[in-house]
Scaffold this active site. Structure first.
Site, PDB file in Angstrom:
ATOM      1  N   LYS A   1       0.813  -1.212   0.000  1.00 17.64           N
ATOM      2  CA  LYS A   1       0.000   0.000   0.000  1.00 17.64           C
ATOM      3  C   LYS A   1       0.852   1.271   0.000  1.00 17.64           C
ATOM      4  O   LYS A   1       0.384   2.324  -0.387  1.00 17.64           O
ATOM      5  CB  LYS A   1      -0.974  -0.018   1.169  1.00 17.64           C
ATOM      6  CG  LYS A   1      -2.035  -1.099   0.971  1.00 17.64           C
ATOM      7  CD  LYS A   1      -3.164  -1.029   1.960  1.00 17.64           C
ATOM      8  CE  LYS A   1      -4.273  -2.002   1.580  1.00 17.64           C
ATOM      9  NZ  LYS A   1      -3.887  -3.420   1.777  1.00 17.64           N
TER      10      LYS A   1
HETATM   11  C1  LIG Z   1      -4.511  -4.529   1.234  1.00 18.06           C
HETATM   12  C2  LIG Z   1      -3.751  -5.785   1.187  1.00 18.06           C
HETATM   13  C3  LIG Z   1      -4.104  -6.829   0.291  1.00 18.06           C
HETATM   14  C4  LIG Z   1      -5.309  -6.763  -0.608  1.00 18.06           C
HETATM   15  O1  LIG Z   1      -5.183  -5.785  -1.613  1.00 18.06           O
HETATM   16  P1  LIG Z   1      -6.460  -5.279  -2.432  1.00 18.06           P
HETATM   17  O2  LIG Z   1      -5.981  -4.184  -3.297  1.00 18.06           O
HETATM   18  O3  LIG Z   1      -7.452  -4.823  -1.401  1.00 18.06           O
HETATM   19  O4  LIG Z   1      -6.973  -6.442  -3.208  1.00 18.06           O
HETATM   20  C5  LIG Z   1      -3.294  -7.950   0.262  1.00 18.06           C
HETATM   21  N1  LIG Z   1      -2.220  -8.069   1.071  1.00 18.06           N
HETATM   22  C6  LIG Z   1      -1.854  -7.094   1.931  1.00 18.06           C
HETATM   23  C7  LIG Z   1      -0.665  -7.304   2.798  1.00 18.06           C
HETATM   24  C8  LIG Z   1      -2.598  -5.927   2.027  1.00 18.06           C
HETATM   25  O5  LIG Z   1      -2.234  -4.957   2.895  1.00 18.06           O
END
Ligand SMILES: *Cc1c(COP(=O)(O)O)cnc(C)c1O
Length: 461
Positions: free
Chosen positions: A112
């Site tokens: 993220k």
């Molecule tokens: C947010 C997140 C996901 C999922 O990602 P999306 O874009 O919501 O599909 C997977 N793994 C981790 C570690 C995350 O923080």
């Protein structure tokens, strides 16, 4: 280059307005009116370029001239300067034709950061230019909140309030939210579950007086600018394996469908992607939908890959919009049905989705086994989310190189990793003192009036 709503009843907006608006007024999500394409020659020319240069070339057409080139380059450079790997998104090999894209070298150790660091800089730039201020309020089950705080801390023109469920995030996640000392950061531990945090956030956005008074803004995963930032690493990794001359496939651990939707955009732009594989944990609404056409809500079952524990996958609406030939009315109808528990995708739309995406579901036991086994065979210590991806990818290996996205660093989920591997993963050196830093957090009741009063009082505007 304008952006339109997936429900067809909100005004079209420019890139920067779309970013500051987040959710469209008709409840829909913004998507580009047309997706710009890159020719094979454009893609070939990305070979050997830095991550930042690839980011500039891939994202620039989506800006529609709203930000001058030199300014945009500066924004990108500042966004990724805090990553501790020079490649930003390095690729490592797990097995013949299977590669892992490590997306956890940013400040909070999860993918993220790629999107959040960029929109932190974009918000800062755009708000200064407009002489405006905003109050960002977000709800988190862990990773989004820490990434947002890290991205917006210390920036002028912005306060950031993050609601997390008291006692229900991991210690690393909590400390990442409570230890930054900047005065514009406010970590709020709410007495309730993640769903309560999300519900109160929604209430605030629906309280229009409050919304206007504090200049409420959202940075959750439906923000288009976040999706756009994630398109870049599909290009950088594919090109390093020989695209556009050779096609590649991707497997993506998926929750809210933001990350994999970015892969779909890369494909639409012209990147030769063979398969796009959705990997889910036991919360498998997407896998069920892809296999049966039924998109039906069920209870969330907490798992060892908590960032994928979702009931509904908000960005899936963007894929449905294309699957229904961009018919906003049809999408609005489906979303009404969803409020009552679920809907069934039309045969035509299901054909399109199945032609574009494959999927797989992974149990808790299989997740742990995958961590154990990868540590032995490739030496890689996977976080549980990445392990879900690797497990599903293994069922799709073939002549085309497969790239699995590693979405978090194992040290972010040390308990599950230790259980599977016998090793407790350590934090990277720059964070080694996380457990000693003083925490600053306000515990709040699950009550809208209390929350709004607190935000009014605390914001530094
Ligand atoms: C947010 C997140 C996901 C999922 O990602 P999306 O874009 O919501 O599909 C997977 N793994 C981790 C570690 C995350 O923080």
């Amino acid at each position: 280059m304008n952006y339109i709503s997936t429900r067809g009843a909100a005004p079209a907006l420019s890139f920067t307005d779309t970013m500051l608006t987040g959710l469209a007024r008709d409840g829909g999500l913004y998507v580009p009116e047309t997706v710009p394409t890159m020719s094979a020659a454009d893609i070939a020319a990305l070979a050997g370029q830095s991550y930042e240069e690839i980011a500039f070339r891939v994202m620039r057409p989506f800006l529609g001239g709203t930000i001058p080139d030199d300014d945009f380059r500066g924004i990108i450079d500042r966004a990724y300067a805090g990553f501790d790997h020079p490649a930003r998104a390095p690729l490592v090999q797990l097995a013949p034709n299977h590669f892992l894209l490590e997306l956890f070298h940013g400040p909070t150790l999860a993918f993220k950061d790629f999107a959040m660091q960029l929109i932190g800089q974009l918000f800062q730039y755009e708000l200064k230019r407009r002489d405006a201020r905003v109050t960002i309020v977000g709800a988190t089950s862990g990773d989004t909140g820490s990434a947002a705080i890290e991205a917006f801390k210390g920036l002028d023109n912005v306060d950031v309030f993050i609601l997390f469920p008291h006692g229900r995030v991991s210690e690393v996640q909590r400390r990442q939210m409570t230890t930054p000392s900047e005065s514009n950061v406010h970590a709020l531990a709410l007495d309730g579950h993640f769903d309560d945090c999300q519900a109160r956030l929604k209430d605030m956005f629906n309280d229009f007086d409050f919304r206007d008074e504090v200049g409420l803004a959202g940075v959750n995963s439906i923000n288009w600018a976040r999706v756009l930032a994630q398109v870049v690493y599909y290009f950088s990794s594919a090109v390093s394996l020989g695209a556009p001359h050779r096609a590649v496939s991707f497997t993506v651990p998926t929750g809210n469908f933001g990350d994999i939707f970015a892969g779909y955009i890369a494909k639409k732009m012209g990147l030769p992607i063979d398969k796009l594989v959705i990997a889910t944990n036991q919360n498998d609404i997407l896998h069920r939908c892809l296999t049966t056409g039924g998109y039906k809500m069920s209870d969330v079952h907490p798992s060892i890959s908590p960032s994928m524990d979702i009931q509904v996958s908000s960005n899936f609406e963007r894929a449905l919009f294309d699957a229904y030939d961009r018919d906003g009315k049809a999408v609005a109808q489906l979303m009404d049905e969803l409020k009552a528990g679920g809907f069934t995708v039309s045969q035509g739309a299901l054909d399109m989705l199945q032609a574009t995406f494959a999927s797989g579901r992974v149990s808790e036991e299989e997740t742990l086994q995958t961590i154990t086994q990868q540590r032995k065979t490739s030496g890689e210590l996977l976080c549980p989310h990445s392990a879900v991806g690797v497990h599903v990818a293994e069922a799709h290996l073939g002549a085309t190189p497969m790239i699995t996205l590693a979405t978090a660093h194992p040290a972010k989920f040390p308990d599950a990793v230790e259980k599977a591997s016998g090793e407790r993963p350590g934090l990277p050196p720059r964070m080694a003192d996380l457990y000693e830093r003083p925490e600053r957090v306000t515990r709040v009741a699950n009550d809208l009036t209390t929350l709004e009063a607190l935000i009014r009082e605390r914001r530094t505007n």
